[in-house]
Write a protein that holds these residues in place. Sequence first.
Motif, PDB file in Angstrom:
ATOM      1  N   ARG A   1       0.565  -1.250   0.187  1.00 65.14           N
ATOM      2  CA  ARG A   1       0.010  -0.066  -0.194  1.00 65.14           C
ATOM      3  C   ARG A   1       0.890   1.388   0.032  1.00 65.14           C
ATOM      4  NH1 ARG A   1      -4.189   0.095   4.772  1.00 65.14           N
ATOM      5  NH2 ARG A   1      -4.682   1.987   3.519  1.00 65.14           N
ATOM      6  N   PHE A   2       2.070   1.254   0.541  1.00 67.59           N
ATOM      7  CA  PHE A   2       3.011   2.275   0.529  1.00 67.59           C
ATOM      8  C   PHE A   2       3.784   2.491  -0.716  1.00 67.59           C
ATOM      9  CE2 PHE A   2       3.911   1.474   5.463  1.00 67.59           C
ATOM     10  CZ  PHE A   2       2.501   2.028   5.651  1.00 67.59           C
ATOM     11  N   GLY A   3       3.593   1.604  -1.751  1.00 67.79           N
ATOM     12  CA  GLY A   3       4.282   1.667  -2.955  1.00 67.79           C
ATOM     13  C   GLY A   3       5.254   0.701  -3.376  1.00 67.79           C
ATOM     14  N   TYR A   4       5.639  -0.029  -2.407  1.00 67.13           N
ATOM     15  CA  TYR A   4       6.547  -1.257  -2.495  1.00 67.13           C
ATOM     16  C   TYR A   4       6.161  -2.435  -3.640  1.00 67.13           C
ATOM     17  CZ  TYR A   4       9.723   1.028   1.043  1.00 67.13           C
ATOM     18  OH  TYR A   4      10.092   1.800   1.789  1.00 67.13           O
ATOM     19  N   GLY A   5       6.923  -2.783  -4.457  1.00 64.40           N
ATOM     20  CA  GLY A   5       6.413  -3.980  -5.110  1.00 64.40           C
ATOM     21  C   GLY A   5       6.415  -5.238  -4.413  1.00 64.40           C
ATOM     22  N   ARG A   6       5.853  -6.041  -5.031  1.00 66.62           N
ATOM     23  CA  ARG A   6       5.656  -7.504  -4.188  1.00 66.62           C
ATOM     24  C   ARG A   6       6.736  -8.234  -3.641  1.00 66.62           C
ATOM     25  NH1 ARG A   6       2.017 -11.603  -3.613  1.00 66.62           N
ATOM     26  NH2 ARG A   6       0.559 -10.407  -4.464  1.00 66.62           N
ATOM     27  N   SER A   7       7.809  -8.151  -4.388  1.00 64.33           N
ATOM     28  CA  SER A   7       9.171  -8.892  -3.815  1.00 64.33           C
ATOM     29  C   SER A   7       9.847  -8.067  -2.811  1.00 64.33           C
ATOM     30  CB  SER A   7      10.143  -8.877  -4.937  1.00 64.33           C
ATOM     31  OG  SER A   7       9.717  -9.906  -5.912  1.00 64.33           O
ATOM     32  N   ASP A   8       9.869  -6.892  -2.776  1.00 70.41           N
ATOM     33  CA  ASP A   8      10.057  -5.963  -1.732  1.00 70.41           C
ATOM     34  C   ASP A   8       9.308  -5.981  -0.541  1.00 70.41           C
ATOM     35  OD1 ASP A   8      12.658  -5.149  -3.264  1.00 70.41           O
ATOM     36  OD2 ASP A   8      11.721  -3.237  -3.865  1.00 70.41           O
ATOM     37  N   ALA A   9       7.883  -6.061  -0.791  1.00 66.94           N
ATOM     38  CA  ALA A   9       7.015  -5.881   0.116  1.00 66.94           C
ATOM     39  C   ALA A   9       7.309  -7.218   0.970  1.00 66.94           C
ATOM     40  CB  ALA A   9       5.854  -5.978  -0.129  1.00 66.94           C
ATOM     41  N   ALA A  10       7.301  -8.334   0.429  1.00 64.78           N
ATOM     42  CA  ALA A  10       7.655  -9.822   1.010  1.00 64.78           C
ATOM     43  C   ALA A  10       8.875  -9.795   1.830  1.00 64.78           C
ATOM     44  CB  ALA A  10       7.714 -10.860  -0.080  1.00 64.78           C
ATOM     45  N   ARG A  11       9.967  -9.160   1.295  1.00 58.75           N
ATOM     46  CA  ARG A  11      11.279  -9.383   2.023  1.00 58.75           C
ATOM     47  C   ARG A  11      11.118  -8.339   3.166  1.00 58.75           C
ATOM     48  NH1 ARG A  11      14.062  -8.362  -2.197  1.00 58.75           N
ATOM     49  NH2 ARG A  11      14.184  -6.262  -1.983  1.00 58.75           N
ATOM     50  N   TYR A  12      10.726  -7.255   2.959  1.00 54.05           N
ATOM     51  CA  TYR A  12      10.718  -6.214   4.155  1.00 54.05           C
ATOM     52  C   TYR A  12       9.853  -6.741   5.266  1.00 54.05           C
ATOM     53  CZ  TYR A  12      13.293  -3.358   0.997  1.00 54.05           C
ATOM     54  OH  TYR A  12      14.195  -2.661   0.098  1.00 54.05           O
ATOM     55  N   GLY A  13       8.726  -7.482   4.743  1.00 58.78           N
ATOM     56  CA  GLY A  13       7.673  -7.589   5.617  1.00 58.78           C
ATOM     57  C   GLY A  13       8.200  -9.144   6.520  1.00 58.78           C
ATOM     58  N   ALA A  14       9.015  -9.817   6.007  1.00 57.30           N
ATOM     59  CA  ALA A  14       9.674 -11.036   6.823  1.00 57.30           C
ATOM     60  C   ALA A  14      10.642 -10.474   7.632  1.00 57.30           C
ATOM     61  CB  ALA A  14      10.056 -11.849   5.689  1.00 57.30           C
ATOM     62  N   PHE A  15      11.451  -9.448   7.171  1.00 55.82           N
ATOM     63  CA  PHE A  15      12.493  -8.622   8.292  1.00 55.82           C
ATOM     64  C   PHE A  15      11.857  -8.062   9.459  1.00 55.82           C
ATOM     65  CE2 PHE A  15      15.566  -8.613   4.625  1.00 55.82           C
ATOM     66  CZ  PHE A  15      16.504  -9.807   4.980  1.00 55.82           C
ATOM     67  N   SER A  16      10.638  -7.209   8.907  1.00 51.12           N
ATOM     68  CA  SER A  16       9.990  -6.359  10.039  1.00 51.12           C
ATOM     69  C   SER A  16       9.481  -7.306  11.221  1.00 51.12           C
ATOM     70  CB  SER A  16       8.841  -5.706   9.379  1.00 51.12           C
ATOM     71  OG  SER A  16       9.531  -4.515   8.596  1.00 51.12           O
ATOM     72  N   SER A  17       8.879  -8.401  10.592  1.00 53.38           N
ATOM     73  CA  SER A  17       8.010  -9.397  11.592  1.00 53.38           C
ATOM     74  C   SER A  17       9.359 -10.088  12.406  1.00 53.38           C
ATOM     75  CB  SER A  17       7.537 -10.445  10.701  1.00 53.38           C
ATOM     76  OG  SER A  17       7.072 -11.636  11.468  1.00 53.38           O
ATOM     77  N   LEU A  18      10.446 -10.377  11.938  1.00 54.28           N
ATOM     78  CA  LEU A  18      11.296 -11.050  12.598  1.00 54.28           C
ATOM     79  C   LEU A  18      11.886 -10.029  13.669  1.00 54.28           C
ATOM     80  CD1 LEU A  18      12.950 -13.615  13.111  1.00 54.28           C
ATOM     81  CD2 LEU A  18      14.864 -12.772  11.366  1.00 54.28           C
ATOM     82  N   GLY A  19      11.936  -8.740  13.386  1.00 49.11           N
ATOM     83  CA  GLY A  19      12.446  -7.854  14.285  1.00 49.11           C
ATOM     84  C   GLY A  19      11.651  -7.749  15.190  1.00 49.11           C
ATOM     85  N   VAL A  20      10.142  -7.346  15.013  1.00 50.69           N
ATOM     86  CA  VAL A  20       9.135  -7.412  16.414  1.00 50.69           C
ATOM     87  C   VAL A  20       9.318  -8.855  17.108  1.00 50.69           C
ATOM     88  CG1 VAL A  20       6.704  -7.149  16.783  1.00 50.69           C
ATOM     89  CG2 VAL A  20       7.801  -5.938  14.872  1.00 50.69           C
ATOM     90  N   MET A  21       9.395  -9.681  16.609  1.00 56.44           N
ATOM     91  CA  MET A  21       9.300 -11.103  17.242  1.00 56.44           C
ATOM     92  C   MET A  21      10.729 -11.211  17.909  1.00 56.44           C
ATOM     93  SD  MET A  21       6.273 -12.428  16.636  1.00 56.44           S
ATOM     94  CE  MET A  21       6.559 -13.743  17.304  1.00 56.44           C
ATOM     95  N   THR A  22      11.625 -10.624  17.446  1.00 56.80           N
ATOM     96  CA  THR A  22      13.065 -10.818  18.251  1.00 56.80           C
ATOM     97  C   THR A  22      12.841  -9.754  19.460  1.00 56.80           C
ATOM     98  OG1 THR A  22      14.240 -11.284  16.401  1.00 56.80           O
ATOM     99  CG2 THR A  22      15.317 -10.572  18.134  1.00 56.80           C
ATOM    100  N   ALA A  23      12.271  -8.660  19.265  1.00 53.27           N
ATOM    101  CA  ALA A  23      12.157  -7.661  20.333  1.00 53.27           C
ATOM    102  C   ALA A  23      11.363  -8.224  21.270  1.00 53.27           C
ATOM    103  CB  ALA A  23      11.515  -6.499  19.847  1.00 53.27           C
ATOM    104  N   ILE A  24      10.200  -9.036  21.159  1.00 54.75           N
ATOM    105  CA  ILE A  24       9.553  -9.660  22.157  1.00 54.75           C
ATOM    106  C   ILE A  24      10.120 -10.767  22.820  1.00 54.75           C
ATOM    107  CG2 ILE A  24       7.454 -11.098  22.347  1.00 54.75           C
ATOM    108  CD1 ILE A  24       6.170  -9.747  20.104  1.00 54.75           C
ATOM    109  N   GLU A  25      11.076 -11.451  22.199  1.00 52.78           N
ATOM    110  CA  GLU A  25      12.078 -12.489  22.772  1.00 52.78           C
ATOM    111  C   GLU A  25      12.755 -11.818  23.733  1.00 52.78           C
ATOM    112  OE1 GLU A  25      11.962 -16.238  23.885  1.00 52.78           O
ATOM    113  OE2 GLU A  25      10.570 -15.447  22.227  1.00 52.78           O
ATOM    114  N   ILE A  26      13.318 -10.803  23.257  1.00 53.34           N
ATOM    115  CA  ILE A  26      14.430  -9.998  24.191  1.00 53.34           C
ATOM    116  C   ILE A  26      13.756  -9.750  25.398  1.00 53.34           C
ATOM    117  CG2 ILE A  26      15.758  -7.861  24.463  1.00 53.34           C
ATOM    118  CD1 ILE A  26      16.702  -8.421  21.555  1.00 53.34           C
ATOM    119  N   GLY A  27      12.385  -9.092  25.303  1.00 51.63           N
ATOM    120  CA  GLY A  27      11.239  -8.687  26.334  1.00 51.63           C
ATOM    121  C   GLY A  27      11.297 -10.055  27.322  1.00 51.63           C
TER     122      GLY A  27
END
Length: 250
Positions: free
Chosen positions: A72-98
């Motif tokens: 929706r922000f304007g990224y293509g499918r491949s970039d969205a898929a890649r950045y989505g996975a990295f963002s998810s992993l970042g949030v889940m890692t932060a939760i695990e650190i918590g």
Amino acid sequence: MTRADKALWLNLGVGAVALGWGTWSWDWGSGGPRFQDEGWFGRTTGEGGADKLGHAWSGYALSHLFAHSYERFGYGRSDAARYGAFSSLGVMTAIEIGDAFSDDYGFSYQDMLFNTAGAALGYALWEYPEIKRKFDFRAEYDPFPSGKRQLDVTTDYQRLKYLIAVKADGFEAVTDPVLRHLEFHVGYYARNYDSYSGTEASDRRERHFYIGVGLNLTKLLSPYVDTGGILNYVQAPYSYVAVDRNFDRR
């Protein structure tokens, strides 16, 4: 704002919500930092392995939530898929650190492996929609089983199941209009861990594996209701028949 600015604020917002929820619900700040070996799917683990699938599903669903936003922000499918996975992993890692700063949990490398697996699966299914048409990874919440209820439904494993759904509608070889409304399910869940107090008399812990046939509710309802894709991630209870195996039957 530029799409990069929007992405930054989205990550900061989701991270802030996760931080607030973890502090309130998961006792972050009560101890630590510490590591904890939680095991995998053994009967004597904390949740019989259901929590590991919960981590995988959360990483998966979160990666698609991010990827959808990035498109929706304007990224293509491949970039969205890649950045989505990295963002998810970042949030889940932060939760695990918590969790590392909680007396009840601790940083678990098993959880991190399933966080990573969920994010990776999210990437694959967003990047390759022809696979996504065939398979869903879903969580089912059934409010009716007995036992102590938890306000945090994401950790209420007494009422959660996790499954892979194989959708006939995603296969061109299936042409029968009735069969195309059906799905094949493979799932896992655990029960009665919340009532176990460490005594033999209270030990009713069970781990279940099941296979079943269900209705593709997204396809069934599509002529009447736009479900918004939510049923690709959430399984409606009592919409399938299953054969169940209890690994801990006595």
